[in-house]
Design a protein around this motif. Structure first.
Motif, PDB file in Angstrom:
ATOM      1  N   VAL A  80       5.023  13.738 -22.323  1.00  0.00           N
ATOM      2  CA  VAL A  80       5.446  12.737 -23.304  1.00  0.00           C
ATOM      3  C   VAL A  80       6.907  12.368 -23.069  1.00  0.00           C
ATOM      4  CG1 VAL A  80       3.828  13.550 -25.070  1.00  0.00           C
ATOM      5  CG2 VAL A  80       6.164  14.416 -25.102  1.00  0.00           C
ATOM      6  N   ASP A  81       7.219  11.120 -23.385  1.00  0.00           N
ATOM      7  CA  ASP A  81       8.598  10.650 -23.253  1.00  0.00           C
ATOM      8  C   ASP A  81       8.808   9.487 -24.211  1.00  0.00           C
ATOM      9  OD1 ASP A  81      10.845  11.151 -20.831  1.00  0.00           O
ATOM     10  OD2 ASP A  81      11.090   9.269 -21.950  1.00  0.00           O
ATOM     11  N   ILE A  82      10.036   9.300 -24.636  1.00  0.00           N
ATOM     12  CA  ILE A  82      10.368   8.201 -25.545  1.00  0.00           C
ATOM     13  C   ILE A  82      10.401   6.858 -24.805  1.00  0.00           C
ATOM     14  CG2 ILE A  82      12.887   8.377 -25.237  1.00  0.00           C
ATOM     15  CD1 ILE A  82      13.177   7.958 -28.256  1.00  0.00           C
ATOM     16  N   ASN A 136       8.513  10.023 -29.422  1.00  0.00           N
ATOM     17  CA  ASN A 136       9.900  10.352 -29.721  1.00  0.00           C
ATOM     18  C   ASN A 136       9.914  11.753 -30.341  1.00  0.00           C
ATOM     19  OD1 ASN A 136      12.423  10.678 -30.847  1.00  0.00           O
ATOM     20  ND2 ASN A 136      12.446   8.707 -31.906  1.00  0.00           N
ATOM     21  N   LEU A 137      10.435  12.706 -29.593  1.00  0.00           N
ATOM     22  CA  LEU A 137      10.389  14.108 -30.036  1.00  0.00           C
ATOM     23  C   LEU A 137      11.073  14.305 -31.380  1.00  0.00           C
ATOM     24  CD1 LEU A 137      11.291  15.795 -26.632  1.00  0.00           C
ATOM     25  CD2 LEU A 137       9.044  15.770 -27.727  1.00  0.00           C
ATOM     26  N   VAL A 138      12.082  13.465 -31.673  1.00  0.00           N
ATOM     27  CA  VAL A 138      12.834  13.627 -32.915  1.00  0.00           C
ATOM     28  C   VAL A 138      12.059  13.061 -34.105  1.00  0.00           C
ATOM     29  CG1 VAL A 138      14.931  12.860 -34.130  1.00  0.00           C
ATOM     30  CG2 VAL A 138      15.063  13.643 -31.762  1.00  0.00           C
ATOM     31  N   GLU A 148      16.299  10.608 -14.676  1.00  0.00           N
ATOM     32  CA  GLU A 148      16.404  11.340 -13.411  1.00  0.00           C
ATOM     33  C   GLU A 148      15.371  12.472 -13.317  1.00  0.00           C
ATOM     34  OE1 GLU A 148      18.074  10.832 -10.849  1.00  0.00           O
ATOM     35  OE2 GLU A 148      18.267  12.751  -9.840  1.00  0.00           O
ATOM     36  N   SER A 149      14.521  12.414 -12.285  1.00  0.00           N
ATOM     37  CA  SER A 149      13.527  13.468 -12.095  1.00  0.00           C
ATOM     38  C   SER A 149      13.025  13.428 -10.664  1.00  0.00           C
ATOM     39  CB  SER A 149      12.347  13.256 -13.057  1.00  0.00           C
ATOM     40  OG  SER A 149      11.531  14.406 -13.084  1.00  0.00           O
ATOM     41  N   TYR A 150      12.574  14.555 -10.158  1.00  0.00           N
ATOM     42  CA  TYR A 150      11.879  14.561  -8.865  1.00  0.00           C
ATOM     43  C   TYR A 150      10.971  15.774  -8.775  1.00  0.00           C
ATOM     44  CZ  TYR A 150      16.177  17.192  -7.533  1.00  0.00           C
ATOM     45  OH  TYR A 150      17.240  18.052  -7.479  1.00  0.00           O
ATOM     46  N   PHE A 189       9.162  19.195  -7.971  1.00  0.00           N
ATOM     47  CA  PHE A 189       9.601  20.579  -7.726  1.00  0.00           C
ATOM     48  C   PHE A 189      11.126  20.666  -7.797  1.00  0.00           C
ATOM     49  CE2 PHE A 189       5.498  19.938  -5.775  1.00  0.00           C
ATOM     50  CZ  PHE A 189       4.782  21.032  -6.238  1.00  0.00           C
ATOM     51  N   ARG A 190      11.662  20.076  -8.877  1.00  0.00           N
ATOM     52  CA  ARG A 190      13.088  19.802  -8.960  1.00  0.00           C
ATOM     53  C   ARG A 190      13.973  21.052  -8.968  1.00  0.00           C
ATOM     54  NH1 ARG A 190      15.713  16.167 -13.776  1.00  0.00           N
ATOM     55  NH2 ARG A 190      17.824  16.135 -12.988  1.00  0.00           N
ATOM     56  N   ASP A 191      13.622  22.000  -9.781  1.00  0.00           N
ATOM     57  CA  ASP A 191      14.504  23.138  -9.983  1.00  0.00           C
ATOM     58  C   ASP A 191      13.795  24.380  -9.455  1.00  0.00           C
ATOM     59  OD1 ASP A 191      15.586  25.465 -11.128  1.00  0.00           O
ATOM     60  OD2 ASP A 191      16.221  24.427 -12.941  1.00  0.00           O
ATOM     61  N   LYS A 197      17.877   8.159 -34.699  1.00  0.00           N
ATOM     62  CA  LYS A 197      16.482   7.878 -34.360  1.00  0.00           C
ATOM     63  C   LYS A 197      15.982   8.702 -33.169  1.00  0.00           C
ATOM     64  CE  LYS A 197      13.397   4.046 -33.409  1.00  0.00           C
ATOM     65  NZ  LYS A 197      12.486   3.988 -34.547  1.00  0.00           N
ATOM     66  N   THR A 198      16.862   8.907 -32.191  1.00  0.00           N
ATOM     67  CA  THR A 198      16.377   9.511 -30.938  1.00  0.00           C
ATOM     68  C   THR A 198      16.997  10.874 -30.634  1.00  0.00           C
ATOM     69  OG1 THR A 198      18.134   8.623 -29.540  1.00  0.00           O
ATOM     70  CG2 THR A 198      16.256   7.183 -29.934  1.00  0.00           C
ATOM     71  N   GLY A 199      18.086  11.205 -31.294  1.00  0.00           N
ATOM     72  CA  GLY A 199      18.789  12.455 -30.985  1.00  0.00           C
ATOM     73  C   GLY A 199      19.804  12.269 -29.865  1.00  0.00           C
ATOM     74  N   ALA A 213       7.709  17.954 -22.415  1.00  0.00           N
ATOM     75  CA  ALA A 213       8.361  17.134 -23.439  1.00  0.00           C
ATOM     76  C   ALA A 213       9.614  16.504 -22.839  1.00  0.00           C
ATOM     77  CB  ALA A 213       8.711  18.010 -24.638  1.00  0.00           C
ATOM     78  N   GLY A 214       9.615  15.161 -22.716  1.00  0.00           N
ATOM     79  CA  GLY A 214      10.693  14.472 -22.000  1.00  0.00           C
ATOM     80  C   GLY A 214      10.367  14.489 -20.518  1.00  0.00           C
ATOM     81  N   CYS A 215       9.156  13.989 -20.209  1.00  0.00           N
ATOM     82  CA  CYS A 215       8.615  14.130 -18.836  1.00  0.00           C
ATOM     83  C   CYS A 215       9.114  13.047 -17.902  1.00  0.00           C
ATOM     84  CB  CYS A 215       7.090  14.083 -18.881  1.00  0.00           C
ATOM     85  SG  CYS A 215       6.457  12.466 -19.427  1.00  0.00           S
ATOM     86  N   CYS A 225      10.619  21.648 -21.616  1.00  0.00           N
ATOM     87  CA  CYS A 225      11.482  20.591 -22.137  1.00  0.00           C
ATOM     88  C   CYS A 225      12.800  20.720 -21.380  1.00  0.00           C
ATOM     89  CB  CYS A 225      11.662  20.786 -23.640  1.00  0.00           C
ATOM     90  SG  CYS A 225      12.543  19.441 -24.412  1.00  0.00           S
ATOM     91  N   ARG A 226      12.810  20.163 -20.203  1.00  0.00           N
ATOM     92  CA  ARG A 226      13.910  20.407 -19.284  1.00  0.00           C
ATOM     93  C   ARG A 226      14.814  19.185 -19.171  1.00  0.00           C
ATOM     94  NH1 ARG A 226      15.591  19.815 -14.357  1.00  0.00           N
ATOM     95  NH2 ARG A 226      16.581  21.582 -13.368  1.00  0.00           N
ATOM     96  N   ASN A 227      16.126  19.416 -19.219  1.00  0.00           N
ATOM     97  CA  ASN A 227      17.107  18.335 -19.084  1.00  0.00           C
ATOM     98  C   ASN A 227      16.945  17.261 -20.145  1.00  0.00           C
ATOM     99  OD1 ASN A 227      18.636  19.230 -16.933  1.00  0.00           O
ATOM    100  ND2 ASN A 227      17.157  18.481 -15.434  1.00  0.00           N
TER     101      ASN A 227
HETATM  102  C1  LIG Z   1      16.673  13.605 -17.272  1.00  0.00           C
HETATM  103  S1  LIG Z   1      15.076  13.234 -17.828  1.00  0.00           S
HETATM  104  C2  LIG Z   1      14.260  14.799 -17.573  1.00  0.00           C
HETATM  105  C3  LIG Z   1      12.938  14.654 -16.867  1.00  0.00           C
HETATM  106  C4  LIG Z   1      12.269  15.992 -16.527  1.00  0.00           C
HETATM  107  N1  LIG Z   1      12.077  16.803 -17.699  1.00  0.00           N
HETATM  108  C5  LIG Z   1      13.046  16.724 -15.465  1.00  0.00           C
HETATM  109  O1  LIG Z   1      13.779  17.671 -15.782  1.00  0.00           O
HETATM  110  O2  LIG Z   1      12.925  16.351 -14.280  1.00  0.00           O
HETATM  111  C6  LIG Z   1      15.285  13.205 -19.610  1.00  0.00           C
HETATM  112  C7  LIG Z   1      14.150  12.486 -20.315  1.00  0.00           C
HETATM  113  O3  LIG Z   1      14.213  12.756 -21.726  1.00  0.00           O
HETATM  114  C8  LIG Z   1      13.711  11.609 -22.383  1.00  0.00           C
HETATM  115  N2  LIG Z   1      14.106  11.617 -23.798  1.00  0.00           N
HETATM  116  C9  LIG Z   1      15.341  11.443 -24.310  1.00  0.00           C
HETATM  117  N3  LIG Z   1      15.282  11.459 -25.659  1.00  0.00           N
HETATM  118  C10 LIG Z   1      13.993  11.664 -26.005  1.00  0.00           C
HETATM  119  C11 LIG Z   1      13.300  11.765 -27.254  1.00  0.00           C
HETATM  120  N4  LIG Z   1      13.931  11.654 -28.421  1.00  0.00           N
HETATM  121  N5  LIG Z   1      11.950  11.947 -27.218  1.00  0.00           N
HETATM  122  C12 LIG Z   1      11.289  12.040 -26.027  1.00  0.00           C
HETATM  123  N6  LIG Z   1      11.894  11.938 -24.823  1.00  0.00           N
HETATM  124  C13 LIG Z   1      13.227  11.759 -24.809  1.00  0.00           C
HETATM  125  C14 LIG Z   1      14.328  10.460 -21.590  1.00  0.00           C
HETATM  126  O4  LIG Z   1      13.652   9.241 -21.790  1.00  0.00           O
HETATM  127  C15 LIG Z   1      14.231  10.978 -20.147  1.00  0.00           C
HETATM  128  O5  LIG Z   1      13.084  10.490 -19.499  1.00  0.00           O
END
Ligand SMILES: C[S@@+](CC[C@H](N)C(=O)[O-])C[C@H]1O[C@@H](n2cnc3c(N)ncnc32)[C@H](O)[C@@H]1O
Length: 267
Positions: A143-145, A198-200, A75-77, A79-81, A17-19, A111-113, A217-219
Protein backbone atom coordinates in the motif's frame (compact mmCIF):
# COMPACT_ATOMS: atom_id res chain seq x y z
CA UNK A 1 2.25 33.47 -6.72
CA UNK A 2 1.97 31.45 -3.48
CA UNK A 3 1.98 33.70 -0.45
CA UNK A 4 4.06 32.62 2.57
CA UNK A 5 0.85 32.35 4.58
CA UNK A 6 -0.86 30.02 2.08
CA UNK A 7 2.28 27.93 1.77
CA UNK A 8 2.46 27.57 5.55
CA UNK A 9 -1.20 26.46 5.63
CA UNK A 10 -0.56 23.89 2.90
CA UNK A 11 2.46 22.58 4.82
CA UNK A 12 0.32 22.23 7.98
CA UNK A 13 -2.58 20.62 6.10
CA UNK A 14 -0.15 18.17 4.52
CA UNK A 15 1.34 17.24 7.86
CA UNK A 16 -2.09 16.68 9.40
CA UNK A 17 -3.37 14.64 6.47
CA UNK A 18 -0.35 12.56 5.50
CA UNK A 19 2.15 12.75 8.36
CA UNK A 20 4.78 14.10 5.94
CA UNK A 21 6.95 16.95 7.21
CA UNK A 22 7.92 19.37 4.46
CA UNK A 23 11.40 20.59 5.30
CA UNK A 24 12.24 24.29 5.19
CA UNK A 25 14.77 23.67 2.38
CA UNK A 26 12.09 22.01 0.20
CA UNK A 27 9.53 24.78 0.46
CA UNK A 28 10.80 27.02 -2.34
CA UNK A 29 10.61 24.11 -4.81
CA UNK A 30 7.15 23.16 -3.58
CA UNK A 31 5.99 26.76 -3.92
CA UNK A 32 7.21 26.79 -7.53
CA UNK A 33 5.38 23.53 -8.34
CA UNK A 34 2.20 24.77 -6.71
CA UNK A 35 2.32 28.02 -8.69
CA UNK A 36 2.55 26.00 -11.92
CA UNK A 37 -0.34 23.85 -10.74
CA UNK A 38 -2.52 26.88 -9.92
CA UNK A 39 -1.81 28.23 -13.41
CA UNK A 40 -2.64 24.86 -15.03
CA UNK A 41 -5.96 24.76 -13.15
CA UNK A 42 -6.66 28.38 -14.21
CA UNK A 43 -7.46 29.36 -10.62
CA UNK A 44 -7.74 33.03 -9.71
CA UNK A 45 -5.32 32.84 -6.77
CA UNK A 46 -3.61 30.61 -4.22
CA UNK A 47 -6.56 30.91 -1.78
CA UNK A 48 -8.77 29.10 -4.31
CA UNK A 49 -6.22 26.30 -4.40
CA UNK A 50 -6.18 26.15 -0.60
CA UNK A 51 -10.00 25.97 -0.62
CA UNK A 52 -9.93 22.97 -2.95
CA UNK A 53 -7.48 21.18 -0.66
CA UNK A 54 -9.61 21.97 2.37
CA UNK A 55 -12.92 20.72 0.96
CA UNK A 56 -14.12 17.16 1.12
CA UNK A 57 -15.15 16.29 -2.45
CA UNK A 58 -13.90 14.40 -5.53
CA UNK A 59 -12.00 17.44 -6.81
CA UNK A 60 -10.27 17.65 -3.42
CA UNK A 61 -9.29 13.94 -3.63
CA UNK A 62 -7.72 14.28 -7.07
CA UNK A 63 -5.94 17.50 -6.09
CA UNK A 64 -4.48 15.76 -3.06
CA UNK A 65 -3.25 13.00 -5.37
CA UNK A 66 -1.41 15.69 -7.38
CA UNK A 67 0.04 17.34 -4.30
CA UNK A 68 1.13 13.98 -2.90
CA UNK A 69 3.01 13.23 -6.11
CA UNK A 70 4.96 16.49 -5.52
CA UNK A 71 5.84 15.86 -1.90
CA UNK A 72 6.52 12.13 -1.64
CA UNK A 73 9.86 10.49 -2.30
CA UNK A 74 9.32 7.14 -3.98
CA UNK A 75 12.93 6.02 -4.05
CA UNK A 76 13.02 2.21 -4.14
CA UNK A 77 14.79 -0.69 -5.82
CA UNK A 78 14.87 -4.46 -5.71
CA UNK A 79 16.60 -6.18 -2.78
CA UNK A 80 17.44 -2.70 -1.59
CA UNK A 81 18.81 -3.18 1.88
CA UNK A 82 21.05 -6.21 2.26
CA UNK A 83 20.69 -6.19 6.05
CA UNK A 84 16.91 -6.16 5.81
CA UNK A 85 16.85 -8.79 3.07
CA UNK A 86 19.12 -11.10 5.11
CA UNK A 87 16.97 -10.62 8.19
CA UNK A 88 13.86 -11.48 6.15
CA UNK A 89 15.41 -14.36 4.25
CA UNK A 90 17.17 -16.06 7.15
CA UNK A 91 15.02 -15.21 10.16
CA UNK A 92 11.66 -13.45 9.84
CA UNK A 93 10.23 -15.35 6.87
CA UNK A 94 11.52 -18.83 7.87
CA UNK A 95 10.06 -18.21 11.37
CA UNK A 96 6.70 -17.14 9.91
CA UNK A 97 6.69 -20.13 7.53
CA UNK A 98 7.43 -22.53 10.38
CA UNK A 99 4.75 -20.94 12.57
CA UNK A 100 2.14 -21.17 9.82
CA UNK A 101 2.99 -24.55 8.34
CA UNK A 102 -0.37 -26.04 9.40
CA UNK A 103 -2.54 -23.20 8.08
CA UNK A 104 -0.25 -22.78 5.02
CA UNK A 105 -1.26 -19.12 4.96
CA UNK A 106 0.96 -16.04 5.11
CA UNK A 107 -0.32 -12.47 5.30
CA UNK A 108 2.27 -9.75 4.73
CA UNK A 109 1.89 -5.99 4.37
CA UNK A 110 4.38 -3.62 2.79
CA UNK A 111 3.29 -0.22 4.12
CA UNK A 112 4.65 2.61 1.95
CA UNK A 113 5.58 0.22 -0.86
CA UNK A 114 6.16 2.94 -3.48
CA UNK A 115 6.42 1.37 -6.97
CA UNK A 116 6.47 -2.21 -5.66
CA UNK A 117 10.13 -3.26 -5.74
CA UNK A 118 10.16 -4.12 -2.03
CA UNK A 119 7.10 -6.33 -2.06
CA UNK A 120 8.02 -8.10 -5.33
CA UNK A 121 11.45 -8.80 -3.78
CA UNK A 122 9.60 -10.45 -0.90
CA UNK A 123 7.46 -12.49 -3.29
CA UNK A 124 10.63 -13.74 -5.00
CA UNK A 125 12.26 -14.67 -1.69
CA UNK A 126 9.11 -16.51 -0.56
CA UNK A 127 9.14 -18.50 -3.80
CA UNK A 128 12.70 -19.55 -3.02
CA UNK A 129 11.94 -20.40 0.61
CA UNK A 130 8.73 -22.39 0.04
CA UNK A 131 9.16 -25.15 -2.58
CA UNK A 132 5.43 -25.95 -2.84
CA UNK A 133 4.33 -22.31 -2.86
CA UNK A 134 1.25 -22.96 -4.99
CA UNK A 135 -0.17 -25.04 -2.13
CA UNK A 136 0.11 -22.03 0.18
CA UNK A 137 -2.28 -19.14 0.49
CA UNK A 138 0.16 -16.23 0.18
CA UNK A 139 -1.33 -12.76 0.62
CA UNK A 140 1.20 -10.06 -0.07
CA UNK A 141 -0.24 -6.55 -0.03
CA UNK A 142 1.59 -3.33 -0.92
CA UNK A 143 0.00 0.00 0.00
CA UNK A 144 1.07 3.57 -0.66
CA UNK A 145 -0.49 7.02 -0.52
CA UNK A 146 0.85 7.87 -3.98
CA UNK A 147 -1.60 6.64 -6.63
CA UNK A 148 0.94 7.02 -9.45
CA UNK A 149 3.34 4.75 -7.56
CA UNK A 150 0.56 2.20 -7.04
CA UNK A 151 -0.32 2.18 -10.71
CA UNK A 152 3.35 1.61 -11.65
CA UNK A 153 3.55 -1.19 -9.08
CA UNK A 154 0.48 -2.85 -10.59
CA UNK A 155 2.07 -2.69 -14.06
CA UNK A 156 5.26 -4.27 -12.71
CA UNK A 157 7.59 -2.91 -15.42
CA UNK A 158 10.89 -1.44 -14.24
CA UNK A 159 13.87 0.46 -15.63
CA UNK A 160 17.42 -0.83 -15.26
CA UNK A 161 17.88 1.64 -12.37
CA UNK A 162 15.52 -0.45 -10.19
CA UNK A 163 18.06 -3.30 -10.37
CA UNK A 164 21.11 -1.46 -9.10
CA UNK A 165 22.97 -3.69 -6.69
CA UNK A 166 20.87 -6.75 -7.66
CA UNK A 167 22.55 -10.01 -8.64
CA UNK A 168 21.92 -10.66 -12.37
CA UNK A 169 20.42 -14.01 -11.46
CA UNK A 170 17.27 -12.34 -10.10
CA UNK A 171 16.68 -10.16 -13.13
CA UNK A 172 17.16 -12.96 -15.65
CA UNK A 173 15.01 -15.49 -13.77
CA UNK A 174 12.15 -13.29 -12.58
CA UNK A 175 11.81 -10.61 -15.29
CA UNK A 176 11.21 -10.48 -19.02
CA UNK A 177 12.72 -7.75 -21.17
CA UNK A 178 10.21 -5.54 -22.99
CA UNK A 179 10.48 -2.27 -24.88
CA UNK A 180 9.37 -0.26 -21.81
CA UNK A 181 11.66 -2.08 -19.38
CA UNK A 182 11.85 -5.30 -17.33
CA UNK A 183 8.49 -6.89 -16.52
CA UNK A 184 8.04 -9.08 -13.47
CA UNK A 185 6.90 -12.59 -14.49
CA UNK A 186 3.25 -13.47 -13.99
CA UNK A 187 3.86 -16.21 -11.41
CA UNK A 188 5.38 -13.61 -9.05
CA UNK A 189 3.07 -10.75 -10.02
CA UNK A 190 -0.08 -12.72 -9.23
CA UNK A 191 1.03 -13.13 -5.59
CA UNK A 192 0.95 -9.38 -4.89
CA UNK A 193 -1.94 -6.91 -4.62
CA UNK A 194 -1.51 -3.14 -4.49
CA UNK A 195 -3.85 -0.52 -3.04
CA UNK A 196 -3.76 3.20 -2.44
CA UNK A 197 -3.87 3.85 1.30
CA UNK A 198 -2.93 6.77 3.52
CA UNK A 199 -1.42 5.11 6.59
CA UNK A 200 -2.25 8.16 8.73
CA UNK A 201 -5.87 8.72 7.74
CA UNK A 202 -7.22 5.45 6.32
CA UNK A 203 -8.23 2.20 7.90
CA UNK A 204 -5.67 -0.53 7.29
CA UNK A 205 -8.10 -3.35 6.73
CA UNK A 206 -6.65 -5.59 4.05
CA UNK A 207 -6.58 -8.71 6.21
CA UNK A 208 -8.82 -10.16 8.90
CA UNK A 209 -7.87 -8.63 12.27
CA UNK A 210 -5.10 -10.52 14.02
CA UNK A 211 -4.03 -12.49 10.95
CA UNK A 212 -1.01 -10.49 9.78
CA UNK A 213 2.38 -12.17 10.10
CA UNK A 214 4.68 -9.35 9.03
CA UNK A 215 4.47 -5.62 8.34
CA UNK A 216 7.33 -3.97 6.50
CA UNK A 217 7.36 -0.21 6.72
CA UNK A 218 10.75 0.84 5.51
CA UNK A 219 11.96 4.39 4.78
CA UNK A 220 8.51 5.82 5.46
CA UNK A 221 8.72 7.07 9.03
CA UNK A 222 11.82 9.11 8.14
CA UNK A 223 9.44 11.60 6.46
CA UNK A 224 6.95 11.70 9.37
CA UNK A 225 6.75 13.69 12.55
CA UNK A 226 6.82 11.79 15.86
CA UNK A 227 3.10 12.03 16.57
CA UNK A 228 2.17 10.54 13.22
CA UNK A 229 4.69 7.72 13.66
CA UNK A 230 2.96 6.92 16.94
CA UNK A 231 -0.46 7.13 15.20
CA UNK A 232 0.56 4.67 12.49
CA UNK A 233 2.32 2.27 14.87
CA UNK A 234 -0.70 2.25 17.17
CA UNK A 235 -2.86 1.50 14.14
CA UNK A 236 -0.59 -1.36 13.06
CA UNK A 237 -0.65 -2.77 16.55
CA UNK A 238 -4.41 -2.33 17.06
CA UNK A 239 -5.33 -3.59 13.62
CA UNK A 240 -3.02 -6.53 13.56
CA UNK A 241 -3.40 -7.40 17.26
CA UNK A 242 -1.76 -10.19 19.18
CA UNK A 243 0.89 -11.60 16.84
CA UNK A 244 3.29 -10.63 14.10
CA UNK A 245 6.40 -8.64 13.36
CA UNK A 246 6.91 -5.03 12.34
CA UNK A 247 10.04 -4.52 10.28
CA UNK A 248 10.40 -0.77 10.01
CA UNK A 249 14.18 -0.20 9.79
CA UNK A 250 15.79 3.20 9.57
CA UNK A 251 13.66 4.60 12.37
CA UNK A 252 14.66 3.84 15.91
CA UNK A 253 11.55 3.41 17.96
CA UNK A 254 12.29 5.16 21.20
CA UNK A 255 8.90 4.65 22.72
CA UNK A 256 8.38 0.90 22.52
CA UNK A 257 7.57 1.07 26.21
CA UNK A 258 4.34 2.78 25.12
CA UNK A 259 3.31 -0.47 23.50
CA UNK A 260 3.70 -3.08 26.23
CA UNK A 261 2.34 -6.59 25.87
CA UNK A 262 1.41 -6.17 22.22
CA UNK A 263 2.97 -9.47 21.22
CA UNK A 264 4.78 -7.58 18.46
CA UNK A 265 8.46 -7.73 17.68
CA UNK A 266 9.81 -4.45 16.37
CA UNK A 267 12.95 -4.51 14.19
C1 LIG B 1 11.19 6.16 0.08
S1 LIG B 1 9.72 5.33 -0.30
C2 LIG B 1 10.03 3.74 0.45
C3 LIG B 1 9.71 2.59 -0.47
C4 LIG B 1 10.08 1.22 0.10
N1 LIG B 1 9.44 0.98 1.37
C5 LIG B 1 11.57 1.06 0.20
O1 LIG B 1 12.13 1.19 1.29
O2 LIG B 1 12.21 0.81 -0.85
C6 LIG B 1 8.55 6.07 0.84
C7 LIG B 1 7.11 5.83 0.43
O3 LIG B 1 6.24 6.17 1.53
C8 LIG B 1 5.04 6.64 0.95
N2 LIG B 1 4.25 7.39 1.95
C9 LIG B 1 4.54 8.59 2.49
N3 LIG B 1 3.54 8.96 3.33
C10 LIG B 1 2.62 7.97 3.33
C11 LIG B 1 1.36 7.78 3.98
N4 LIG B 1 0.85 8.69 4.80
N5 LIG B 1 0.67 6.64 3.71
C12 LIG B 1 1.18 5.70 2.85
N6 LIG B 1 2.36 5.84 2.19
C13 LIG B 1 3.07 6.96 2.43
C14 LIG B 1 5.52 7.51 -0.20
O4 LIG B 1 4.52 7.75 -1.16
C15 LIG B 1 6.70 6.69 -0.75
O5 LIG B 1 6.31 5.89 -1.83
Amino acid sequence: MISPDTLERIVLLTLAKTGIKIRAEDRAKLSQKLSQRIKALALKNDREYLDILSQNCDKHKSEWDHLISFITTGESYFFRDRGQINLLKHHLLPDAIQKNKDSTTLNILSAGCSTGEEVYSLAIILGELIPNLDNWNINLVGVDINIEAISKARKGIYPQWSFRGVENHYRSVYFRHKLEGWEIIESVKKRVKFYQCNLVADEISFFPIGSVDLIICRNVFIYFDRDKIATVLTKFIRTFAARGTINHRTYRITRTRDYPSTGFNLF
